[in-house]
Motif scaffolding. Structure first.
Motif, mmCIF file in Angstrom:
data_model
loop_
_atom_site.group_PDB
_atom_site.id
_atom_site.type_symbol
_atom_site.label_atom_id
_atom_site.label_comp_id
_atom_site.label_asym_id
_atom_site.label_seq_id
_atom_site.Cartn_x
_atom_site.Cartn_y
_atom_site.Cartn_z
ATOM 1 N N PHE A 123 -10.811 -10.498 -7.285
ATOM 2 C CA PHE A 123 -9.465 -9.601 -6.350
ATOM 3 C C PHE A 123 -9.594 -8.050 -7.397
ATOM 4 O O PHE A 123 -8.811 -8.020 -8.447
ATOM 5 C CB PHE A 123 -8.557 -10.673 -6.689
ATOM 6 N N PRO A 124 -10.111 -7.154 -6.738
ATOM 7 C CA PRO A 124 -9.794 -5.495 -7.435
ATOM 8 C C PRO A 124 -8.273 -5.846 -7.420
ATOM 9 O O PRO A 124 -7.196 -5.670 -6.628
ATOM 10 C CB PRO A 124 -10.903 -4.636 -6.726
ATOM 11 N N GLU A 125 -8.037 -3.898 -7.895
ATOM 12 C CA GLU A 125 -7.124 -3.384 -8.006
ATOM 13 C C GLU A 125 -6.356 -3.078 -6.747
ATOM 14 O O GLU A 125 -7.265 -2.610 -5.415
ATOM 15 C CB GLU A 125 -6.371 -2.358 -8.689
ATOM 16 N N PRO A 126 -4.852 -3.516 -5.818
ATOM 17 C CA PRO A 126 -5.184 -2.905 -4.565
ATOM 18 C C PRO A 126 -3.849 -1.657 -4.269
ATOM 19 O O PRO A 126 -4.132 -0.441 -5.271
ATOM 20 C CB PRO A 126 -4.046 -3.452 -3.879
ATOM 21 N N GLU A 127 -5.420 -0.674 -3.481
ATOM 22 C CA GLU A 127 -4.430 0.779 -2.767
ATOM 23 C C GLU A 127 -2.964 0.376 -2.605
ATOM 24 O O GLU A 127 -3.029 0.069 -1.760
ATOM 25 C CB GLU A 127 -5.778 0.919 -2.043
ATOM 26 N N GLU A 128 -2.616 1.338 -3.279
ATOM 27 C CA GLU A 128 -0.972 1.276 -2.807
ATOM 28 C C GLU A 128 -1.131 2.574 -0.704
ATOM 29 O O GLU A 128 -1.508 3.270 -0.744
ATOM 30 C CB GLU A 128 -0.366 2.638 -3.214
ATOM 31 N N PRO A 129 -0.638 1.518 -0.494
ATOM 32 C CA PRO A 129 -0.516 2.036 0.897
ATOM 33 C C PRO A 129 0.746 3.000 0.928
ATOM 34 O O PRO A 129 1.372 3.553 0.046
ATOM 35 C CB PRO A 129 0.028 0.186 2.010
ATOM 36 N N ALA A 130 0.123 3.829 2.088
ATOM 37 C CA ALA A 130 1.193 5.012 2.642
ATOM 38 C C ALA A 130 2.344 4.388 3.372
ATOM 39 O O ALA A 130 2.534 3.503 3.073
ATOM 40 C CB ALA A 130 0.346 5.557 3.884
ATOM 41 N N GLU A 131 3.451 5.349 2.887
ATOM 42 C CA GLU A 131 4.764 5.174 3.213
ATOM 43 C C GLU A 131 4.994 4.957 5.212
ATOM 44 O O GLU A 131 4.652 5.392 5.173
ATOM 45 C CB GLU A 131 6.272 6.176 2.605
ATOM 46 N N PRO A 132 5.042 3.524 4.919
ATOM 47 C CA PRO A 132 5.584 3.747 7.134
ATOM 48 C C PRO A 132 6.415 4.445 7.234
ATOM 49 O O PRO A 132 7.561 4.555 6.398
ATOM 50 C CB PRO A 132 5.819 2.312 7.429
ATOM 51 N N GLU A 133 6.617 5.002 8.307
ATOM 52 C CA GLU A 133 7.914 5.621 8.571
ATOM 53 C C GLU A 133 9.017 4.336 9.344
ATOM 54 O O GLU A 133 8.565 3.683 9.970
ATOM 55 C CB GLU A 133 7.281 6.978 9.353
ATOM 56 N N PRO A 134 10.176 4.386 8.736
ATOM 57 C CA PRO A 134 10.863 3.772 8.839
ATOM 58 C C PRO A 134 11.095 3.795 10.111
ATOM 59 O O PRO A 134 11.771 4.651 11.086
ATOM 60 C CB PRO A 134 12.123 3.820 8.324
ATOM 61 N N ASN A 135 11.550 2.323 11.336
ATOM 62 C CA ASN A 135 11.286 2.280 12.358
ATOM 63 C C ASN A 135 11.162 2.974 13.708
ATOM 64 O O ASN A 135 11.712 3.357 14.657
ATOM 65 C CB ASN A 135 13.712 2.408 12.614
ATOM 66 N N VAL A 136 10.096 3.722 13.224
ATOM 67 C CA VAL A 136 9.165 4.168 14.165
ATOM 68 C C VAL A 136 8.204 3.610 14.635
ATOM 69 O O VAL A 136 7.698 3.223 13.687
ATOM 70 C CB VAL A 136 8.237 5.694 13.752
ATOM 71 N N ARG A 137 7.755 3.418 16.440
ATOM 72 C CA ARG A 137 6.662 3.020 16.097
ATOM 73 C C ARG A 137 5.758 3.497 17.535
ATOM 74 O O ARG A 137 6.036 4.080 18.474
ATOM 75 C CB ARG A 137 7.371 1.487 17.195
ATOM 76 N N LYS A 138 4.671 3.643 16.983
ATOM 77 C CA LYS A 138 4.126 4.475 17.736
ATOM 78 C C LYS A 138 2.990 3.728 18.828
ATOM 79 O O LYS A 138 2.543 2.517 18.615
ATOM 80 C CB LYS A 138 2.694 5.438 16.580
ATOM 81 N N ILE A 139 2.948 4.231 20.642
ATOM 82 C CA ILE A 139 2.431 3.853 21.239
ATOM 83 C C ILE A 139 1.108 4.202 21.303
ATOM 84 O O ILE A 139 0.184 3.858 21.827
ATOM 85 C CB ILE A 139 3.340 3.303 22.441
ATOM 86 N N GLY A 140 1.148 5.399 20.761
ATOM 87 C CA GLY A 140 -0.067 6.318 21.451
ATOM 88 C C GLY A 140 1.124 7.802 22.007
ATOM 89 O O GLY A 140 1.361 7.729 22.751
ATOM 90 N N THR A 141 -0.603 8.194 21.536
ATOM 91 C CA THR A 141 -0.350 10.040 22.413
ATOM 92 C C THR A 141 -0.745 10.222 23.325
ATOM 93 O O THR A 141 -2.173 10.278 22.607
ATOM 94 C CB THR A 141 0.398 11.239 21.644
ATOM 95 N N VAL A 142 -0.942 11.062 23.940
ATOM 96 C CA VAL A 142 -1.382 12.521 25.261
ATOM 97 C C VAL A 142 -2.798 13.054 24.393
ATOM 98 O O VAL A 142 -3.947 13.023 24.559
ATOM 99 C CB VAL A 142 -1.268 12.851 26.281
#
Length: 175
Positions: A123-142
């Motif tokens: 059980f190592p110390e967890p890495e802090e995740p990057a802050e997710p962009e609020p209410n942004v849903r990425k579907i994919g880009t060209v």
């Protein structure tokens, strides 16, 4: 080399009795440690109070609480909060177990270091995740997509050159 049975007074029977008593006391302390470790649990909450997770001494989830604030978040944000909080709770186990073990078998640092080291590896110390962009849903880009490779072109078959200029027509033509 010294003989463990020879005591200060030279009575081997008294020394055996002393070793048996020490072994029994050590076994009692280890049973007490095992019972105390079995009672260890750690509770951790997310910074925003969205999630609270409790884990037992084995790192298993024994309680999970999620507030109604989840209605405002995406599923990805909720799952990230749960997993991050779970990992933080589990990473606190080695510290908590070290406290319990110090109270029960504090005179055996080698055993303590081994057990706590195993927990830190598991059980190592967890890495802090990057802050997710609020209410942004990425579907994919060209720009992210690569076009598929072109299908292979058939190779032209070489034709035998016999000197006739029939321009690729069959020589078996009925006239």
């Amino acid at each position: 080399m010294s003989d463990p049975l020879s005591g200060q007074d030279g009575d081997p029977a008294a020394r055996v009795d002393q070793l048996v008593a020490q072994a029994k006391e050590k076994a009692r302390r280890y049973r007490a440690m095992q019972a105390a470790v079995g009672q260890v649990s750690v509770t951790e909450s997310s910074p925003d109070g969205l999630v609270s997770v409790t884990v037992d001494s084995a790192g298993n989830v024994t309680d999970l609480r999620i507030t109604d604030k989840v209605k405002e978040l995406s599923g990805a944000q909720v799952s990230a909060a749960v997993l991050t909080t779970l990992r933080r709770a589990q990473s606190r186990l080695p510290e908590r177990l070290g406290e319990v073990m110090a109270e029960t078998i504090g005179d055996d640092p080698q055993t303590m270091d081994t057990i706590i080291g195993n927990y830190r590896a598991k059980f190592p110390e967890p890495e802090e995740p990057a802050e997710p962009e609020p209410n942004v849903r990425k579907i994919g880009t060209v720009e992210d997509e690569q076009p598929p490779p072109p299908p292979p072109q058939p190779k032209p078959r070489p034709r035998p050159d016999d000197g006739d200029d029939d321009f690729g027509q069959s020589f078996m033509v009925r006239e």
